[in-house]
Design a protein around this motif. Structure first.
Motif, PDB file in Angstrom:
ATOM      1  N   HIS A 118      -4.415 -11.314   6.488  1.00 17.82           N
ATOM      2  CA  HIS A 118      -4.649 -10.597   7.747  1.00 17.82           C
ATOM      3  C   HIS A 118      -5.461 -11.419   8.738  1.00 17.82           C
ATOM      4  CE1 HIS A 118      -5.126  -7.007  10.270  1.00 17.82           C
ATOM      5  NE2 HIS A 118      -6.358  -7.432  10.472  1.00 17.82           N
ATOM      6  N   HIS A 172      -2.123 -12.867  10.542  1.00 16.01           N
ATOM      7  CA  HIS A 172      -1.878 -11.864  11.587  1.00 16.01           C
ATOM      8  C   HIS A 172      -2.652 -12.167  12.860  1.00 16.01           C
ATOM      9  CE1 HIS A 172      -1.122  -8.169  13.652  1.00 16.01           C
ATOM     10  NE2 HIS A 172      -2.385  -7.795  13.585  1.00 16.01           N
ATOM     11  N   ASP A 187       4.354 -13.842  12.166  1.00 11.66           N
ATOM     12  CA  ASP A 187       3.467 -12.718  11.857  1.00 11.66           C
ATOM     13  C   ASP A 187       4.227 -11.719  10.995  1.00 11.66           C
ATOM     14  OD1 ASP A 187       1.670 -10.667  11.731  1.00 11.66           O
ATOM     15  OD2 ASP A 187       1.642 -10.231  13.885  1.00 11.66           O
ATOM     16  N   ASP A 240       3.226  -9.067   9.786  1.00 10.62           N
ATOM     17  CA  ASP A 240       2.855  -7.675  10.041  1.00 10.62           C
ATOM     18  C   ASP A 240       3.821  -6.980  10.992  1.00 10.62           C
ATOM     19  OD1 ASP A 240       0.711  -8.257   8.455  1.00 10.62           O
ATOM     20  OD2 ASP A 240      -0.785  -7.409   9.792  1.00 10.62           O
ATOM     21  N   PHE A 265       6.062  -5.261   8.590  1.00 12.96           N
ATOM     22  CA  PHE A 265       5.615  -5.408   7.203  1.00 12.96           C
ATOM     23  C   PHE A 265       6.765  -5.745   6.250  1.00 12.96           C
ATOM     24  CE2 PHE A 265       2.491  -2.696   9.282  1.00 12.96           C
ATOM     25  CZ  PHE A 265       1.328  -3.389   8.993  1.00 12.96           C
ATOM     26  N   ILE A 269       0.408  -2.678   1.700  1.00 20.17           N
ATOM     27  CA  ILE A 269      -0.453  -3.747   2.196  1.00 20.17           C
ATOM     28  C   ILE A 269      -0.832  -4.701   1.063  1.00 20.17           C
ATOM     29  CG2 ILE A 269      -2.730  -4.241   3.159  1.00 20.17           C
ATOM     30  CD1 ILE A 269      -0.723  -3.228   5.198  1.00 20.17           C
ATOM     31  N   HIS A 286       2.155  -6.842   0.248  1.00 19.07           N
ATOM     32  CA  HIS A 286       2.337  -7.719   1.400  1.00 19.07           C
ATOM     33  C   HIS A 286       1.353  -8.891   1.346  1.00 19.07           C
ATOM     34  CE1 HIS A 286       2.833  -8.802   5.658  1.00 19.07           C
ATOM     35  NE2 HIS A 286       1.542  -8.653   5.826  1.00 19.07           N
TER      36      HIS A 286
END
Length: 412
Positions: free
Chosen positions: A125, A129, A139, A141, A144, A177, A180
């Motif tokens: 992150h 990100h 990215d 995110d 996702f 998350i 990920h």
């Protein structure tokens, strides 16, 4: 398509962008110079509140076989988990309080209350990100990995079920998350050690850390605390599961409202290749969105209702975002830039609309990829109907806010 030339899209000259960057640097310096006892008191009060809610919830849940106690205990526990996840875990892991040199709340030592290890989240992150915010292909995110959130991503038949996938993601957000972040960590491991046998990545230290954290978290929520309540263990177990679900849904909503409503723009790798530090600032402003919130909602969202300010200054204390926001909004007015905000229901509705709309092939959509509400491009100004974009410029630049407003009014 996504933005390929950020300066052209914003209708700013190099001198304008340099001036904007200097003013943002000044905001950072001012906040850094002002940090002190006020901020120390704030974060310690939040910690005390979160721990008080959790302890109180655990006491109440001792009698959770009675419905009123279950409802009260679950509500307190959910609030505790939301606070720990949003205002504490997320922001501490960004290093917002490292300047205090307090080992208890330092980004290197804080482990948050969810299944994913905070160390893996920080790498995925804080680096991927926040460095590559909304750059398609860089990215992860953006959607996702399971949702198509821009027409720059080619449609696949599996996207037809993304409305359902979105519900699954929302309810299991901490798990999504965590997975990920593990995948991102494995990619980083391969990049750092070229020639690594990918088949052995599953046995790596990253995977061991991942499974250890899951075991610890599941043991705490579904074995230890239920056992401590004796005969009320079943209702305590359901209370823990319900509190986790509430926390997941709330965190999901906050994140989607800050990243996917109309006005949170996407960018191409080509734009990034020539990006300067000054343009990075501009990309954060154009690629993020806020939602309106009072003090309580701001606290419960980890102050991510100020997502624009967070992306500009991710390591400044979150309690300072309201005052930073006033200055950032004034800069947007000065430089004729959009300051994307709205109510939480409106911002989420716009994100939800994109999820359902982009589940369909592009041939079913009326707008072109350069002129879509969810992803702008500098090309949209040349492709738009002049009747929709006739505005009186507010400055020698283009009048970007007015032009975008007119374009959006025509495509509702």
């Amino acid at each position: 398509m996504a933005i390929t030339d950020i300066a052209r899209y914003a209708h700013l000259t190099d001198v304008d962008i340099d001036s904007l960057s200097r003013e943002l640097d000044a905001i950072r310096r001012d906040i850094e110079d002002q940090r002190g006892e006020r901020d120390w008191r704030y974060i310690h009060r939040v910690i005390a509140l979160q721990r008080g809610l959790e302890i109180g919830a655990r006491v109440v849940l001792m009698g959770s076989r009675r419905k009123p106690a279950w409802v009260l205990g679950t509500s307190m526990l959910a609030c505790s988990k939301v606070l720990e996840n949003m205002e504490l875990g997320h922001n501490i892991s960004h290093g917002q309080w490292d300047w205090m040199n307090d080992p208890e709340i330092h980004s290197n030592s804080w482990e948050w209350d969810q299944v994913g290890p905070s160390s893996q989240w920080k790498r995925a992150h804080n680096y991927s990100h926040h460095l590559y915010t909304n750059i398609v292909g860089m990215d992860d995110d953006i959607g996702f990995g399971i949702l198509r959130m821009t027409r720059d991503v080619a449609w696949r038949p599996v996207n037809l079920i993304q409305p359902l996938a979105n519900v699954v993601l929302a309810t299991t957000f901490e798990w999504g998350i965590a997975r990920h972040d593990l995948d991102a960590q494995k990619r980083m491991d391969v990049e750092r050690h070229p020639g690594t046998d990918i088949s052995r990545i599953g046995k790596s230290e990253a995977s061991r850390t991942f499974w250890r954290k899951i075991g610890k978290q599941m043991g705490k929520d579904f074995v230890l605390f239920p056992a401590l309540t004796g005969r009320a263990w079943k209702t305590t177990l359901t209370a823990n599961a319900s509190a986790n679900l509430i926390r997941n849904l709330w965190a999901y909503a906050v994140i989607f409202c800050g990243h996917f409503p109309d006005g949170a723009e996407k960018f191409t790798m080509a734009e990034y290749e020539s990006e300067t530090r000054q343009q990075w600032y501009l990309r954060q402003m154009l690629g993020s969105a806020n939602f309106k919130a009072g003090p309580l909602m701001a606290l419960m969202s980890g102050n991510l209702c100020y997502q624009i300010e967070h992306h500009l200054f991710p390591d400044l204390p979150s309690n300072r975002y309201p005052e930073i926001a006033k200055r950032v909004e004034a800069l947007c007015e000065k430089f004729d830039l959009p300051y994307t905000t709205g109510s939480l229901p409106r911002q989420y509705w716009l994100a939800l609309r994109t999820i359902h709309k982009l589940a369909l092939p592009d041939s079913f959509l009326s707008r072109s990829s350069d002129d879509a509400p969810e992803t702008s491009s500098e090309q949209r100004f040349g492709l738009a109907d002049p009747r929709e974009t006739t505005v009186e410029p507010a400055s020698p630049r283009r009048g970007l806010k007015a032009a975008i407003g007119a374009l959006r009014a025509g495509k509702r």
